[in-house]
Design an enzyme around this catalytic site. Structure first.
Site, short mmCIF file in Angstrom:
data_model
loop_
_atom_site.label_atom_id
_atom_site.label_comp_id
_atom_site.label_asym_id
_atom_site.label_seq_id
_atom_site.Cartn_x
_atom_site.Cartn_y
_atom_site.Cartn_z
N CYS A 328 0.84 -1.20 0.00
CA CYS A 328 0.00 0.00 0.00
C CYS A 328 0.87 1.25 0.00
CB CYS A 328 -0.98 -0.05 1.16
SG CYS A 328 -2.42 1.03 0.91
N HIS A 426 -3.71 -5.63 1.35
CA HIS A 426 -3.48 -5.91 2.77
C HIS A 426 -4.00 -7.31 3.10
CE1 HIS A 426 -2.23 -1.90 3.98
NE2 HIS A 426 -3.25 -1.38 3.33
#
Length: 488
Positions: A328, A426
């Protein structure tokens, strides 16, 4: 409602254990936290985001997480401001002073969400935030007694004996809060006890005598707490390393680190040594893999990486043949340029040079992508499950070598040498098959355990632990129908 005498006294853990304990008794249980402050968040089944602790508590209840379980989530972006999430959706970023001046306007959203849960559940376990005794923040409060009085719910006060001064912290809370708030407290609990519980019998009596409420416990320290995802980044301040395996993974402890539970499955691997590198320390030279984790403020954390000299360490690690993975915000940092034309993370027109290990550029934008995804690692075909929670789009030549590919298209990027990769996913290491395959390519003897089953076993163990050391029947008897206590 479980409130604490301070932060990090174990409210989230005890709430999760009670959720599982009462669910095991056949009750329909739901978790609730009116207002949370955390950069460790989870994507919900209804397409929003909530605090990671409430997602774990939902799992303890054996139900899917929803935005009603945490209607207000604050995600700190800087020292004096935060992104404000209401019912799972970003409502902008506010300085702390402005948020505190206007937060009372969110009480209808909070009470509405709570009402949804009470209509579908036999029992709602509510978690407060920080300290119940922050009387300087009482006006307009959503997180503790402001909510408790508005919803008329009974309160259990939790203290942490491991810190010392637990008797004073409980009795002192009663002494400084408003009498009408104290009237909502129906009992207290003592957490994180070490040693012979019989030695604290006089302490329980003293607390009960001074407060006029029963004191439950003490609850001995639960040794498997580390197997459950932590929400508070404070847990990383003291976490030096996990495991003693042959594969060494180093993770810089970013100032605004987010979704750090991505690391938990790696820390549980027997052949992995996971080091959380604290500010002021160099990255270990013997690391096989450096993971740049998620960040709530990518541009600020990129500057933080440079201030620590970690950019130099990462470049040297790569030149020496090491591997680098960005997740991310960490993925965005690995590119060439990060641009912020709309001022999502600071002044409009912000722009910074990335670490230059991936040939990609990122442009931040106001739209946040929140999706649960089932995909596969590009090349290996290993199944990947995870979630995306990011603002901005990343493009460039290295995206032609994606990290993963699936029905929703390609995602992530890899460098031509194969040793640097970035992904927006994630939770990717929670999948046993992918985690084993990924680590084996780096030389670890990975696999052999089911991570998700381990989390379930820890929740059941926690429920049994509370059942042994608390009178759950009496605690359940203290619960009330909302509004039946008559507090105003």
């Amino acid at each position: 409602m479980i409130m604490g005498t301070g932060s990090d006294v174990g409210k989230s853990l005890i709430a999760a254990g009670l959720c599982r304990a009462f669910a095991n008794r056949g009750l329909t249980v739901r978790p609730f936290k009116p207002q949370n402050m955390s950069n460790n968040a989870a994507v919900t089944a209804d397409g929003g985001e909530i605090g990671r602790a409430q997602a774990l508590q939902a799992r303890a209840c054996r139900t899917a997480p929803t935005t009603a379980m945490n209607p207000v989530l604050l995600k700190p972006e800087q020292e004096t401001g935060a992104q404000v999430i209401v019912r799972g959706t970003r409502h902008g970023s506010l300085p702390a002073r402005e948020y505190f001046a206007t937060r009372q306007k969110l009480m209808p959203e909070v009470l509405g969400a709570f009402g949804e849960l009470t209509r579908e559940a036999d029992l709602v376990i509510i978690e407060g935030a920080g300290s119940a005794a922050e009387v300087n923040l009482r006006d307009g409060d959503l997180a503790n007694f402001g909510f408790a009085r508005a919803a008329n719910v009974p309160v259990m006060l939790l203290g942490d004996i491991h810190r010392g001064g637990v008797i004073a912290s409980i009795v002192g809370t009663f002494a400084i809060i408003a009498p009408e708030d104290a009237d909502l407290i129906v009992g207290s609990m003592i957490n994180k006890f070490h040693g012979d519980p019989a030695l604290f019998a006089d302490g329980l009596r003293l607390i009960a005598d001074r407060t006029g409420r029963p004191c439950f416990g003490p609850i001995p320290h639960f040794p498997d707490a580390g197997r459950l995802p932590a929400e508070d980044a404070l847990a990383l301040d003291t976490r030096r390393a996990g495991g003693d395996g042959t594969l060494h993974i180093a993770v810089p402890r970013l100032a605004r680190i987010a979704n750090f539970d991505d690391l938990d499955p790696l820390a549980a691997e027997p052949d992995v040594r996971l080091t959380i590198v604290q500010p002021g320390e160099p990255l270990p030279r013997d690391a096989d893999l450096v993971i740049l984790p998620g960040s709530k403020a990518t541009l600020a954390d990129l500057a933080f990486v440079r201030s620590q000299g970690w950019d130099i360490d990462i470049a040297a690690h790569h030149r020496a043949g090491g591997h680098v993975l960005g997740i991310c915000g960490g993925y965005q940092m690995l590119g060439q340029i990060i641009a912020d034309p709309d001022g999502v993370e600071g002044p409009a027109g912000g722009r910074a040079r990335g670490l230059g290990l991936l040939n990609v550029d990122t442009e931040l934008g106001p739209h946040k992508r929140l999706t649960l995804e089932n995909t596969a690692e590009a090349g290996s075909g290993l199944e990947l499950t995870g979630y995306r929670m990011h603002m901005g789009e990343t493009t460039g030549p290295d995206t032609a070598r994606p990290f993963s590919t699936g029905e929703e298209g390609d995602e992530g990027a890899r460098a031509p040498d194969g040793r640097v990769a970035g992904t927006y996913l994630h939770g990717l290491f929670a999948g046993d098959g992918f985690r084993a395959g990924y680590l084996e390519r780096l030389g670890a003897a990975a696999g052999g355990f089911d991570y998700e089953s381990g989390v379930e076993a820890a929740l059941d163990g926690l429920a049994a632990h509370l059942d042994r050391h608390l009178d759950l029947d009496m605690i359940l008897a203290l619960a009330r129908e909302p509004g039946s206590m008559g507090a105003q």
